[in-house]
Structures are given as structure tokens and as C-alpha cells.
Design a protein around this motif. Structure first.
Motif: not given
Length: 292
Positions: A25-26, A29-30, A32, A35
């Protein structure tokens, strides 16, 4: 055994399911695409998802833990994926692990594994005795392709050589060629591990009065052995360090020689010498029990 999927998620091979999920998950998010606008982030995001798809499924994880990166032809997953070009990683993992379903869609069904290891091809060759001792090249033809392979010095009968990327092809991969090496027997030498055994001819004169005997070996052109006076037929000699060099330990075996006394042809002897020998040689009919 290399296991690069764990490296992709930045966790150890002993990581729990919760630790794997947290790391995924970390990273997701980084990297994606919504982002991270870096082009490289897209491929990184795909790899993270692919790694998590395997490590979050108990069946696929068990399989991966057993075979590691061997499932990707021995390459790290990143390098393997890059070599596939613009291939959907979902489809790629489906081909490797079998079954259906996409990322996050609930697994591949635990189907049969299909990888470069499945594409390995096996064959046998026979090499001359001298080549097995000294090493050399051997031409081989497989899959309508002819090429030379290197035979390492000191290879033993029954050993297997691996030639990378010369096996069967499939799914954008190519397996390895596994070659079982049979060593042809020698008409004069016998090999036991790293030692060589040879029966050498010794002229009668050298056996009786001492002398030098030249011996040709597979490793050394010629070696000269000094035989002592009164050498007996069948007497054994050891020459240190003149055997085969073990290709794994680099230790060299010995050469063991057995004397074979060569008797002269009586018909070709000088008449006076023949008469003297017949008169002076001990009576061969005497036995150990003659004094009884």
C-alpha cells in the motif's frame, strides 16, 4: 535462491501477510500514476502490483517460495519483465502460474506452473577420454542449431553441463539445454575419481638391472619413471600429482602404474646368450615344499 519479488516490495522473505500488505500500500501510493507523473513510475507501479498479486496469494506465494526467480528463467523479476517488452504483466503472471483473474481479482486458480524451467531440454553426448581429462570443444546440434560447447577439463562420466538459452522456446522465454556427458572408455587408462591407472611395459633388462621407462599419459606428453633393480611383474608404482585435476577442488590426483615385464623372444637371442641362460637360470620346477 534469489527471490526478487520480495525486493520489489522491500520486505524480507519472512515478512507476514500484514507486513506485505502494508509495504504494498505504501509503494502503490508512492508510484500510482495519478500521484507520480514520472514515466518510470508506471512500470514500477505494474511491478509492485505483480509482486503483490503473487505474495498476497498463499498458493502462489508457496510456489514462488519453492522456486524463487527460477520461475523467471533465473532473472530478477524486473529484468525478466523488461525483456518481455510491452507485455501485460497480468497475462505474464497468468502464463507463469496458470489460471485466470486479474490484479486484485482473486488469484490464478492454482494451475500448473509454466516457466523457463519447464522449457529446459535434455540431451546426451559422448566425449573422448582424452577430452574429458584435458577439456576441449564439442560440437552439438539441437533444434536445428549447431554450435560448440566447452568441455571443462576433468569432467567426470555422468556429469551434466548447462548451456543457457539453448533449450525449447515458449511464452517469450527460452529454456536451458542440459547435457549429460558420457565419457568414452580408454583402451589403456582407467580413471577412478582423480587418479589414473595404467599398465606399463618394462623391458626385461630394466626389470633385472634397473633402468628408465618412458610413459605417455593423457595429460603429460611423456614422463620418465626410474624402475629399480629386480622389479617384479605386477609391481606397482605411484607418481604423485600426475593424475587428473578435480575441476571443483583444484586438487590433482596421482598416476598409478603396474609393471608388465616384457620377455625377449628366445628365437631372436644370440645363441651363446641363449645357451648360457638355459644353463644358468634357476630351475623353475623347484617349489616351496622342495625341502619337505
Amino acid at each position: 535462491m534469489a527471490k526478487s519479488l520480495y525486493e520489489t516490495l522491500g520486505v524480507s522473505e519472512r515478512a507476514s501477510a500484514d507486513e506485505i500488505k502494508k509495504a504494498y500500500r505504501k509503494l502503490a501510493r508512492k508510484y500510482h500514476p495519478d500521484v507520480n507523473k514520472d514515466e518510470a513510475a508506471i512500470e514500477k507501479f505494474k511491478e509492485i502490483n505483480a509482486a503483490y498479486e503473487v505474495l498476497s496469494d498463499s498458493k502462489k506465494k508457496d510456489e514462488y517460495d519453492m522456486y524463487g526467480d527460477q520461475m523467471f528463467g533465473g532473472q530478477k523479476f524486473h529484468d525478466f519483465a523488461q525483456n518481455q517488452g510491452n507485455v501485460d504483466l497480468d497475462e505474464l503472471l497468468k502464463n507463469i502460474f496458470g489460471g485466470g483473474g486479474g490484479f486484485g481479482g482473486g488469484g490464478f486458480g492454482g494451475g500448473r506452473r509454466s516457466s523457463a524451467e519447464d522449457l529446459d531440454q535434455r540431451t546426451n553426448i559422448t566425449v573422448p577420454f582424452d577430452v574429458s581429462i584435458l577439456g576441449g570443444k564439442h560440437n552439438i546440434t539441437v533444434n536445428n542449431e549447431s554450435f560448440d560447447i566447452k568441455i571443462p577439463a576433468g569432467i567426470k562420466n555422468g556429469e551434466t553441463l548447462r548451456v543457457r538459452g539453448k533449450g525449447n522456446s515458449g511464452m517469450g522465454q527460452r529454456g536451458d539445454l542440459l547435457i549429460k556427458v558420457d565419457v568414452a572408455s580408454s583402451p589403456v587408462f582407467v580413471r577412478k575419481d582423480s587418479d589414473l591407472y595404467f599398465t606399463m611395459d618394462v623391458p626385461l633388462k630394466a626389470a633385472l638391472f634397473g633402468g628408465k621407462v618412458s610413459v605417455k599419459t593423457p595429460i603429460h606428453d611423456n614422463i620418465t619413471l626410474k624402475v629399480p633393480q629386480n622389479t617384479k611383474n605386477g609391481q606397482k608404482f605411484r607418481v604423485r600429482g600426475k593424475g587428473v585435476t578435480d575441476r571443483k577442488t583444484a586438487l590433482t590426483g596421482n598416476l598409478y602404474l603396474t609393471a608388465n615385464i616384457i620377455l625377449p623372444n628366445v628365437d631372436e637371442m644370440d645363441e651363446a646368450l641363449k645357451n648360457m641362460l638355459e644353463e644358468k637360470l634357476p630351475d623353475t620346477e623347484k617349489t616351496e615344499n622342495s625341502n619337505a
